[in-house]
Design a protein around this motif. Structure first.
Motif, PDB file in Angstrom:
ATOM      1  N   PRO A 101       1.001  -0.734   0.151  1.00  0.00           N
ATOM      2  CA  PRO A 101       0.067  -0.127  -0.416  1.00  0.00           C
ATOM      3  C   PRO A 101       0.578   1.822  -0.009  1.00  0.00           C
ATOM      4  O   PRO A 101       2.172   0.802   0.288  1.00  0.00           O
ATOM      5  CB  PRO A 101      -0.506   0.110   1.584  1.00  0.00           C
ATOM      6  CG  PRO A 101      -0.857  -1.669   1.930  1.00  0.00           C
ATOM      7  CD  PRO A 101       0.727  -2.195   1.004  1.00  0.00           C
ATOM      8  N   ARG A 102       0.343   2.492  -0.738  1.00  0.00           N
ATOM      9  CA  ARG A 102       1.089   3.907  -0.769  1.00  0.00           C
ATOM     10  C   ARG A 102       1.684   4.161   0.733  1.00  0.00           C
ATOM     11  O   ARG A 102       2.613   4.709   0.999  1.00  0.00           O
ATOM     12  CB  ARG A 102       0.231   4.535  -1.555  1.00  0.00           C
ATOM     13  CG  ARG A 102       1.317   5.752  -2.240  1.00  0.00           C
ATOM     14  CD  ARG A 102       2.215   5.966  -3.186  1.00  0.00           C
ATOM     15  NE  ARG A 102       2.615   6.245  -3.712  1.00  0.00           N
ATOM     16  CZ  ARG A 102       4.135   7.273  -4.008  1.00  0.00           C
ATOM     17  NH1 ARG A 102       4.645   5.609  -2.788  1.00  0.00           N
ATOM     18  NH2 ARG A 102       4.580   8.075  -3.862  1.00  0.00           N
ATOM     19  N   TRP A 103       0.684   3.737   1.689  1.00  0.00           N
ATOM     20  CA  TRP A 103       0.564   4.514   2.919  1.00  0.00           C
ATOM     21  C   TRP A 103       1.838   4.236   3.465  1.00  0.00           C
ATOM     22  O   TRP A 103       2.753   4.771   3.758  1.00  0.00           O
ATOM     23  CB  TRP A 103      -0.859   4.814   3.619  1.00  0.00           C
ATOM     24  CG  TRP A 103      -1.031   3.290   3.652  1.00  0.00           C
ATOM     25  CD1 TRP A 103      -1.859   2.272   3.643  1.00  0.00           C
ATOM     26  CD2 TRP A 103      -0.562   2.366   5.324  1.00  0.00           C
ATOM     27  NE1 TRP A 103      -1.855   0.999   4.238  1.00  0.00           N
ATOM     28  CE2 TRP A 103      -1.010   0.887   5.380  1.00  0.00           C
ATOM     29  CE3 TRP A 103       0.541   3.234   6.230  1.00  0.00           C
ATOM     30  CZ2 TRP A 103      -0.792   0.235   6.072  1.00  0.00           C
ATOM     31  CZ3 TRP A 103       0.938   1.997   7.660  1.00  0.00           C
ATOM     32  CH2 TRP A 103       0.775   0.714   7.097  1.00  0.00           C
ATOM     33  N   ARG A 104       2.437   2.679   3.244  1.00  0.00           N
ATOM     34  CA  ARG A 104       3.291   2.230   3.908  1.00  0.00           C
ATOM     35  C   ARG A 104       4.802   2.428   3.182  1.00  0.00           C
ATOM     36  O   ARG A 104       5.172   2.633   4.064  1.00  0.00           O
ATOM     37  CB  ARG A 104       2.948   0.226   3.394  1.00  0.00           C
ATOM     38  CG  ARG A 104       3.775  -0.794   4.233  1.00  0.00           C
ATOM     39  CD  ARG A 104       4.264  -0.282   6.176  1.00  0.00           C
ATOM     40  NE  ARG A 104       4.694  -1.120   6.425  1.00  0.00           N
ATOM     41  CZ  ARG A 104       4.161  -2.513   7.648  1.00  0.00           C
ATOM     42  NH1 ARG A 104       2.991  -2.824   7.699  1.00  0.00           N
ATOM     43  NH2 ARG A 104       5.020  -3.384   7.486  1.00  0.00           N
ATOM     44  N   GLN A 105       4.448   3.038   1.971  1.00  0.00           N
ATOM     45  CA  GLN A 105       5.884   2.915   1.132  1.00  0.00           C
ATOM     46  C   GLN A 105       5.754   4.415   1.676  1.00  0.00           C
ATOM     47  O   GLN A 105       7.500   4.335   2.183  1.00  0.00           O
ATOM     48  CB  GLN A 105       5.613   2.767  -0.187  1.00  0.00           C
ATOM     49  CG  GLN A 105       5.195   1.442  -0.804  1.00  0.00           C
ATOM     50  CD  GLN A 105       4.654   2.251  -2.127  1.00  0.00           C
ATOM     51  OE1 GLN A 105       4.656   3.278  -3.152  1.00  0.00           O
ATOM     52  NE2 GLN A 105       4.079   1.164  -2.562  1.00  0.00           N
ATOM     53  N   VAL A 106       4.819   5.152   2.183  1.00  0.00           N
ATOM     54  CA  VAL A 106       5.609   6.598   2.755  1.00  0.00           C
ATOM     55  C   VAL A 106       6.442   6.087   4.164  1.00  0.00           C
ATOM     56  O   VAL A 106       7.087   6.732   4.227  1.00  0.00           O
ATOM     57  CB  VAL A 106       4.531   7.882   2.545  1.00  0.00           C
ATOM     58  CG1 VAL A 106       4.730   8.419   3.264  1.00  0.00           C
ATOM     59  CG2 VAL A 106       3.707   7.862   1.026  1.00  0.00           C
ATOM     60  N   ALA A 107       5.555   5.530   4.740  1.00  0.00           N
ATOM     61  CA  ALA A 107       5.978   5.340   6.284  1.00  0.00           C
ATOM     62  C   ALA A 107       6.915   5.167   6.655  1.00  0.00           C
ATOM     63  O   ALA A 107       7.917   4.993   6.530  1.00  0.00           O
ATOM     64  CB  ALA A 107       4.636   4.334   6.929  1.00  0.00           C
ATOM     65  N   ASP A 108       7.214   3.617   5.900  1.00  0.00           N
ATOM     66  CA  ASP A 108       8.982   3.023   5.492  1.00  0.00           C
ATOM     67  C   ASP A 108      10.119   3.656   5.168  1.00  0.00           C
ATOM     68  O   ASP A 108      10.888   3.852   5.501  1.00  0.00           O
ATOM     69  CB  ASP A 108       9.177   2.110   4.628  1.00  0.00           C
ATOM     70  CG  ASP A 108       8.290   0.504   4.623  1.00  0.00           C
ATOM     71  OD1 ASP A 108       7.695   0.469   5.870  1.00  0.00           O
ATOM     72  OD2 ASP A 108       7.945  -0.313   3.601  1.00  0.00           O
TER      73      ASP A 108
END
Length: 70
Positions: free
Chosen positions: A2-9
């Motif tokens: 998910p995109r939110w996970r990419q940003v969080a990572d």
């Protein structure tokens, strides 16, 4: 992923590599929207994910800040 996970990572990487030092403010929802081209809800979820990992804390009305790592 998910995109939110990419940003969080990415935020986690920056914190762990010292780009964001302890006590410094992390980018706001608006800044994350602009940098990553994501919706407000996605940026908020990413910030929440980083907070749940224990890397940041939020001061109401001030923003999110990097927590000192132990």
């Amino acid at each position: 992923m998910p995109r939110w996970r990419q940003v969080a990572d990415e935020l986690e990487r920056r914190i762990r590599e010292g780009e964001y030092a302890p006590g410094t403010r992390v980018p706001s929802v608006l800044q994350l929207q602009e940098e990553f081209g994501v919706a407000s809800a996605t940026a908020q979820k990413a910030l929440g994910g980083v907070r749940k990992r224990g890397l940041t804390y939020t001061e109401p009305g001030l923003g999110s800040f990097v927590r000192a790592q132990t």
